[in-house]
Design a protein around this motif. Structure first.
Motif, PDB file in Angstrom:
ATOM      1  N   TYR A 170      -5.475  -2.818  -6.240  1.00  0.00           N
ATOM      2  CA  TYR A 170      -4.913  -1.779  -5.638  1.00  0.00           C
ATOM      3  C   TYR A 170      -3.404  -1.874  -5.277  1.00  0.00           C
ATOM      4  O   TYR A 170      -2.658  -1.098  -5.050  1.00  0.00           O
ATOM      5  CB  TYR A 170      -5.601  -0.996  -4.700  1.00  0.00           C
TER       6      TYR A 170
ATOM      7  N   ASP B 161      -2.277  -6.231   2.147  1.00  0.00           N
ATOM      8  CA  ASP B 161      -1.403  -6.276   1.091  1.00  0.00           C
ATOM      9  C   ASP B 161      -0.281  -5.315   1.276  1.00  0.00           C
ATOM     10  O   ASP B 161      -0.148  -4.683   2.422  1.00  0.00           O
ATOM     11  CB  ASP B 161      -2.170  -5.705   0.127  1.00  0.00           C
TER      12      ASP B 161
ATOM     13  N   ARG C  72     -14.075   6.754  -3.097  1.00  0.00           N
ATOM     14  CA  ARG C  72     -12.902   6.223  -3.751  1.00  0.00           C
ATOM     15  C   ARG C  72     -11.727   7.162  -3.263  1.00  0.00           C
ATOM     16  O   ARG C  72     -12.045   8.308  -3.299  1.00  0.00           O
ATOM     17  CB  ARG C  72     -12.994   6.136  -5.281  1.00  0.00           C
TER      18      ARG C  72
ATOM     19  N   SER D 188      -7.273   6.588  -7.268  1.00  0.00           N
ATOM     20  CA  SER D 188      -7.681   5.104  -7.466  1.00  0.00           C
ATOM     21  C   SER D 188      -7.782   4.815  -9.188  1.00  0.00           C
ATOM     22  O   SER D 188      -7.460   3.755  -9.428  1.00  0.00           O
ATOM     23  CB  SER D 188      -9.151   4.802  -6.786  1.00  0.00           C
TER      24      SER D 188
ATOM     25  N   THR E 298     -16.411   1.290  -8.479  1.00  0.00           N
ATOM     26  CA  THR E 298     -17.637   2.176  -8.442  1.00  0.00           C
ATOM     27  C   THR E 298     -17.652   2.796  -6.673  1.00  0.00           C
ATOM     28  O   THR E 298     -18.567   3.588  -6.473  1.00  0.00           O
ATOM     29  CB  THR E 298     -19.000   1.044  -8.186  1.00  0.00           C
TER      30      THR E 298
ATOM     31  N   LEU F 264     -16.862  -1.292  -0.371  1.00  0.00           N
ATOM     32  CA  LEU F 264     -16.708  -1.614   0.734  1.00  0.00           C
ATOM     33  C   LEU F 264     -18.143  -1.133   1.732  1.00  0.00           C
ATOM     34  O   LEU F 264     -18.084  -1.700   2.633  1.00  0.00           O
ATOM     35  CB  LEU F 264     -15.550  -0.800   1.278  1.00  0.00           C
TER      36      LEU F 264
HETATM   37  N1  LIG Z   1      -6.350  -2.677  -0.357  1.00  0.00           N
HETATM   38  C1  LIG Z   1      -6.594  -1.503  -0.672  1.00  0.00           C
HETATM   39  N2  LIG Z   1      -5.421  -0.786  -0.907  1.00  0.00           N
HETATM   40  C2  LIG Z   1      -5.256   0.661  -1.207  1.00  0.00           C
HETATM   41  N3  LIG Z   1      -6.897   1.303  -1.527  1.00  0.00           N
HETATM   42  C3  LIG Z   1      -7.768   0.452  -1.369  1.00  0.00           C
HETATM   43  C4  LIG Z   1      -7.863  -0.782  -1.005  1.00  0.00           C
HETATM   44  N4  LIG Z   1      -9.192  -1.323  -0.730  1.00  0.00           N
HETATM   45  C5  LIG Z   1      -9.954  -0.165  -1.022  1.00  0.00           C
HETATM   46  N5  LIG Z   1      -9.128   0.865  -1.171  1.00  0.00           N
HETATM   47  C6  LIG Z   1      -9.738   2.172  -1.557  1.00  0.00           C
HETATM   48  O1  LIG Z   1     -11.120   2.172  -1.195  1.00  0.00           O
HETATM   49  C7  LIG Z   1     -11.671   2.656  -2.223  1.00  0.00           C
HETATM   50  C8  LIG Z   1     -13.318   1.946  -2.079  1.00  0.00           C
HETATM   51  O2  LIG Z   1     -13.148   0.505  -2.299  1.00  0.00           O
HETATM   52  P1  LIG Z   1     -14.500  -0.122  -2.709  1.00  0.00           P
HETATM   53  O3  LIG Z   1     -15.523   0.520  -1.789  1.00  0.00           O
HETATM   54  O4  LIG Z   1     -14.118  -1.417  -3.076  1.00  0.00           O
HETATM   55  O5  LIG Z   1     -14.832   0.461  -4.263  1.00  0.00           O
HETATM   56  P2  LIG Z   1     -14.052   0.355  -5.564  1.00  0.00           P
HETATM   57  O6  LIG Z   1     -13.128  -0.770  -5.393  1.00  0.00           O
HETATM   58  O7  LIG Z   1     -15.201   0.036  -6.379  1.00  0.00           O
HETATM   59  O8  LIG Z   1     -13.325   1.922  -6.036  1.00  0.00           O
HETATM   60  C9  LIG Z   1     -11.094   2.281  -3.718  1.00  0.00           C
HETATM   61  O9  LIG Z   1     -11.385   3.084  -4.501  1.00  0.00           O
HETATM   62  C10 LIG Z   1      -9.734   2.424  -3.124  1.00  0.00           C
HETATM   63  O10 LIG Z   1      -9.376   3.655  -3.379  1.00  0.00           O
END
Ligand SMILES: Nc1ncnc2c1ncn2[C@@H]1O[C@H](COP(=O)(O)OP(=O)(O)O)[C@@H](O)[C@H]1O
Ligand SMILES: [Mg+2]
Length: 430
Positions: free
Chosen positions: A338, A362, A381, A385, A393, A397
């Motif tokens: 991201y 980051d 999400r 994204s 998916t 998280l």
């Molecule tokens: N470091 C980050 N910076 C910005 N947005 C983030 C970051 N980490 C996660 N996100 C947001 O959180 C959402 C959920 O993350 P995650 O559960 O890992 O699902 P995925 O990466 O499969 O979309 C991501 O789709 C993104 O929108």
């Protein structure tokens, strides 16, 4: 005792002449006493009768009022018990000593006990309530507070209730208290919602997903394997268009594999079958290993990926290496995915009390404030994204949170929209 005192007492016993006779035969008296006696006796029997009548009528009126009030109270009580009997949720009311004082029909059905068997008995002699494997004492689910607080005093979902002959039911529990509780010896009103049907459906759903995902995994593993061999052996023989098509097939297959793996993890988490193989881990060394796996991906995007190693040696942490590395890898992958080209990702750790906290910072797009509370929920999400080029998916998280929590740690995110994010999690030290 002076005569007028004796007289006052006797007046209430005798009427008119009888009284005079009684007194004159019993006592010898002075003139003054005699005058008092005569004056007193002027209260004729007729007047006495009048007073008596009045008193009687007042007493009758009071009697009627008391009867009316009793009737009203009875009606009120009936209304409450009829209402309680009609309620589909179990209601148990206990006094300040946690003895059962009300037990409605639904409570009888839920626990298997009859009202007559439980009235006046301590609640923990009748039912037991467990949170996972820990039994909750009445002082926890029905804390009797000393002030005149009114409202919900305890609320918890997914508890296990043990009733007659150890019969178990899944319940959600709500305990409330009323302001006058202390005055009327009312400890708590417990409402128990039977959720076994939902649980059963949930289990069926989980079984279905788990079965479907397992079925998907087998052919997918074959596709992945054959694709790998094909790319290895024929890449050079193919023209650029064929290569580009194959590389797209490869990317999509990778996505499908990670989706299937994630779904498998979700079903394990939700079925409670995700077990840990805990061992002491040199955390600094471990982070370096995980970073080594993702460094190429970061370099492809020209992202500077750093680990600020602590200056002092750190205690080992207690974790399942495989599972906790999934967490670390997912947070690092998110930070890299991201963050725009030429961004910066830094990992830093600190030891605080009995925990080690790991932060991944980051300088990417950041996360809108309103999205932060939803980040760790399934399939969430942040909108946009996809446009940021990551086809995830929304499970990463959620899985990370579950894994950290079964390690008895915590995970959280801080972010400033437009400036970057920091994801942190804590783990217990050995
Ligand atoms: N470091 C980050 N910076 C910005 N947005 C983030 C970051 N980490 C996660 N996100 C947001 O959180 C959402 C959920 O993350 P995650 O559960 O890992 O699902 P995925 O990466 O499969 O979309 C991501 O789709 C993104 O929108
Ligand atoms: Mg992710």
């Amino acid at each position: 005792m002076p005569y007028h005192k004796i007289l006052e007492r006797q007046i209430s016993k005798f009427s008119g002449g009888e009284l005079f006779q009684a007194i004159s035969t019993t006592y010898t008296h002075s003139d003054e006493d005699r005058a008092l006696l005569e004056r007193s006796l002027e209260l004729s029997s007729k007047e006495l009768e009048e007073v008596n009548k009045q008193l009687q009528s007042e007493r009758d009126q009071i009697e009627i009022q008391v009867q009316q009030r009793t009737q009203e109270l009875k009606a009120e009580r009936n209304k409450i018990s009829v209402t309680l009997a009609g309620i589909v949720d179990a209601v148990i009311v206990v006094d300040l000593n946690h003895n059962i004082i009300i037990f409605n029909k639904a409570a009888e059905k839920l626990t298997g006990f009859q009202l007559s068997e439980v009235l006046g008995k301590p609640i923990n002699q009748i039912i037991k309530i467990f949170d996972k494997n820990t039994e909750l004492p009445p002082s926890t689910f029905c804390p009797v507070s000393s002030d005149d607080f009114e409202g919900i005093v305890y609320s918890k979902e997914d508890l296990i209730l043990t009733g007659l002959k150890g019969k178990q039911t899944y319940i959600n529990l709500l305990a409330s208290q009323i302001e006058e509780g202390r005055d009327v010896n009312l400890g708590c009103i417990l409402t128990l919602y039977d959720i076994s049907k939902e649980k059963q459906l949930e289990e069926m759903r989980l079984d279905f997903v788990s079965m479907a995902v397992h079925e998907l995994r087998t052919p997918l593993t074959s596709i992945k394997g054959y694709l790998y061999i094909y790319l290895r052996d024929y890449k050079k023989a193919l023209d650029s268009k064929q290569n580009s098509l194959l590389s797209r097939i490869n990317i999509s297959t990778q996505r499908l594999v990670s989706l299937v793996e994630n779904l498998l993890n979700v079903t394990r988490i939700e079925k409670g079958t995700l077990t840990l193989n805990l061992q002491p881990i040199d955390w600094v060394q471990n982070i370096n290993e995980v970073i080594a796996e993702i460094i190429d991906q970061a370099q492809d995007k020209n992202i500077e990926l750093n680990f600020t190693e602590p200056t002092k040696p750190l205690s080992h942490i207690l974790a399942d290496k495989f599972r906790i590395n999934e967490v670390l890898a997912n947070l690092l992958a998110n930070a890299v995915n991201y963050t725009r080209q030429e961004g910066k990702v830094t990992v830093w750790i600190e030891e605080k009390g009995s925990e080690v906290i790991t932060h991944i910072t980051d300088n990417g797009p950041g996360i809108p404030k309103e999205a932060i509370p939803h980040l760790f929920t399934k399939f969430f999400r942040v909108s946009g994204s996809l446009e940021q080029g990551s086809k995830g998916t929304g499970l990463g998280l959620y899985i990370a949170k579950s894994i950290v929590e079964i390690h008895k740690g915590k995970i959280w995110a801080e972010s400033e929209f437009g400036k970057g994010s920091t994801f942190s999690f804590s783990l217990p030290i050995v």
